[in-house]
Design a protein around this motif. Structure first.
Motif, mmCIF file in Angstrom:
data_model
loop_
_atom_site.group_PDB
_atom_site.id
_atom_site.type_symbol
_atom_site.label_atom_id
_atom_site.label_comp_id
_atom_site.label_asym_id
_atom_site.label_seq_id
_atom_site.Cartn_x
_atom_site.Cartn_y
_atom_site.Cartn_z
ATOM 1 N N GLN A 85 -3.260 20.770 8.215
ATOM 2 C CA GLN A 85 -2.004 20.183 7.799
ATOM 3 C C GLN A 85 -0.869 20.651 8.687
ATOM 4 O OE1 GLN A 85 -1.950 18.014 5.379
ATOM 5 N NE2 GLN A 85 0.221 17.711 5.097
ATOM 6 N N GLY A 86 -0.919 21.907 9.116
ATOM 7 C CA GLY A 86 0.128 22.447 9.972
ATOM 8 C C GLY A 86 0.136 21.799 11.344
ATOM 9 N N ARG A 87 -1.017 21.325 11.799
ATOM 10 C CA ARG A 87 -1.109 20.696 13.127
ATOM 11 C C ARG A 87 -0.681 19.255 13.108
ATOM 12 N NH1 ARG A 87 -6.963 21.718 14.633
ATOM 13 N NH2 ARG A 87 -7.065 23.162 12.931
ATOM 14 N N ARG A 88 -0.932 18.542 12.006
ATOM 15 C CA ARG A 88 -0.611 17.121 11.923
ATOM 16 C C ARG A 88 0.513 16.912 10.939
ATOM 17 N NH1 ARG A 88 -6.082 14.647 10.449
ATOM 18 N NH2 ARG A 88 -7.295 15.908 11.792
ATOM 19 N N ARG A 89 1.363 15.987 11.259
ATOM 20 C CA ARG A 89 2.421 15.616 10.339
ATOM 21 C C ARG A 89 2.017 14.329 9.642
ATOM 22 N NH1 ARG A 89 5.678 15.007 14.807
ATOM 23 N NH2 ARG A 89 4.793 16.670 15.976
ATOM 24 N N PRO A 90 1.677 14.375 8.337
ATOM 25 C CA PRO A 90 1.240 13.159 7.642
ATOM 26 C C PRO A 90 2.371 12.189 7.421
ATOM 27 C CG PRO A 90 1.274 15.011 6.108
ATOM 28 C CD PRO A 90 1.649 15.533 7.464
ATOM 29 N N VAL A 111 -1.297 11.133 0.159
ATOM 30 C CA VAL A 111 -0.722 12.171 1.018
ATOM 31 C C VAL A 111 -0.100 13.272 0.160
ATOM 32 C CG1 VAL A 111 1.072 12.656 2.727
ATOM 33 C CG2 VAL A 111 -0.390 10.647 2.988
ATOM 34 N N THR A 112 0.624 12.886 -0.881
ATOM 35 C CA THR A 112 1.242 13.871 -1.777
ATOM 36 C C THR A 112 0.176 14.709 -2.469
ATOM 37 O OG1 THR A 112 3.151 12.440 -2.116
ATOM 38 C CG2 THR A 112 2.758 14.147 -3.780
ATOM 39 N N TRP A 113 -0.862 14.054 -2.994
ATOM 40 C CA TRP A 113 -1.948 14.778 -3.650
ATOM 41 C C TRP A 113 -2.598 15.763 -2.675
ATOM 42 C CZ3 TRP A 113 -7.025 15.706 -2.796
ATOM 43 C CH2 TRP A 113 -7.753 16.290 -3.828
ATOM 44 N N SER A 114 -2.863 15.296 -1.462
ATOM 45 C CA SER A 114 -3.499 16.155 -0.462
ATOM 46 C C SER A 114 -2.657 17.392 -0.183
ATOM 47 C CB SER A 114 -3.717 15.387 0.847
ATOM 48 O OG SER A 114 -4.577 14.302 0.636
ATOM 49 N N GLY A 115 -1.371 17.204 0.008
ATOM 50 C CA GLY A 115 -0.492 18.335 0.279
ATOM 51 C C GLY A 115 -0.399 19.292 -0.892
ATOM 52 N N ALA A 116 -0.417 18.760 -2.101
ATOM 53 C CA ALA A 116 -0.283 19.594 -3.297
ATOM 54 C C ALA A 116 -1.533 20.417 -3.587
ATOM 55 C CB ALA A 116 0.048 18.716 -4.506
ATOM 56 N N HIS A 117 -2.676 20.011 -3.057
ATOM 57 C CA HIS A 117 -3.941 20.672 -3.404
ATOM 58 C C HIS A 117 -4.642 21.333 -2.228
ATOM 59 C CE1 HIS A 117 -3.727 19.231 -7.505
ATOM 60 N NE2 HIS A 117 -3.319 18.074 -7.006
ATOM 61 N N LEU A 118 -3.925 21.541 -1.124
ATOM 62 C CA LEU A 118 -4.534 22.166 0.047
ATOM 63 C C LEU A 118 -5.145 23.521 -0.271
ATOM 64 C CD1 LEU A 118 -1.894 21.445 2.839
ATOM 65 C CD2 LEU A 118 -4.136 20.395 2.586
ATOM 66 N N LEU A 162 0.817 -1.223 0.000
ATOM 67 C CA LEU A 162 0.000 0.000 0.000
ATOM 68 C C LEU A 162 0.848 1.269 0.000
ATOM 69 C CD1 LEU A 162 -2.629 -1.148 2.621
ATOM 70 C CD2 LEU A 162 -3.036 -0.767 0.181
ATOM 71 N N ASP A 163 2.144 1.129 0.101
ATOM 72 C CA ASP A 163 3.070 2.253 0.205
ATOM 73 C C ASP A 163 2.803 3.318 -0.863
ATOM 74 O OD1 ASP A 163 5.224 4.000 0.259
ATOM 75 O OD2 ASP A 163 6.752 2.459 0.126
ATOM 76 N N GLN A 164 2.871 2.961 -2.123
ATOM 77 C CA GLN A 164 2.721 3.940 -3.196
ATOM 78 C C GLN A 164 1.333 4.573 -3.203
ATOM 79 O OE1 GLN A 164 3.955 1.710 -6.672
ATOM 80 N NE2 GLN A 164 5.874 2.863 -6.713
ATOM 81 N N LEU A 165 0.316 3.787 -2.938
ATOM 82 C CA LEU A 165 -1.046 4.329 -2.937
ATOM 83 C C LEU A 165 -1.237 5.360 -1.836
ATOM 84 C CD1 LEU A 165 -3.001 1.010 -3.502
ATOM 85 C CD2 LEU A 165 -2.702 2.852 -5.148
#
Length: 136
Positions: free
Chosen positions: A131-136, A94-101, A86-89
């Motif tokens: 996002q600033g409060r939690r470290r994904p 997480v990457t998508w979420s960070g890129a589109h905040l 599941l690593d890549q998924l």
């Protein structure tokens, strides 16, 4: 992608989608991918919910629990080879979420402005604030 046919096998697969797609499972898997083991509590989750999540992931063969016979006893969790698939998924999500905040925050603000805010719901932090409060 074509539409998948409804079969008993993919209907049963919904249980796995529920497991790996829930809020805390994705986060725990992400922490385990990056840290290798779960050594400390996951930010923002209660101990009870962390225990429930880890037990579910362990039952599904995605996480291994190792108890070390020490005083006090020490328990470590790590992804199994199956869980590691599941690593890549998860990292992709997480990457998508960070890129589109910023885009999601803007869409929420526009929606709330058009609709007078969300009726009956408490004010929620923007994704970028969360996002600033939690470290994904």
């Amino acid at each position: 992608m074509g539409k998948a046919l409804h079969t008993p096998a993919n209907c049963h697969a919904r249980e796995m989608l529920d497991r790996v797609g829930d809020k805390w499972s994705v986060y725990v898997i992400h922490v385990l991918v990056n840290a290798g083991t779960l050594r400390s509590r996951v930010d923002g989750i209660s101990q009870r919910m962390l225990t429930v999540t880890l037990r579910g992931l362990e039952r599904d063969g995605l996480v291994a629990r190792t108890v070390f016979p020490e005083v006090p006893p020490r328990v470590e969790y790590a992804l199994t080879p199956l869980g590691s698939t599941l690593d890549q998924l998860v990292c992709g999500l997480v990457t998508w979420s960070g890129a589109h905040l910023a885009e999601v925050d803007a869409a929420r603000a526009a929606y709330d402005a058009r609709n007078g805010g969300v009726q009956g719901a408490p004010a929620r932090a923007s994704l970028s604030e969360t996002q600033g409060r939690r470290r994904p």
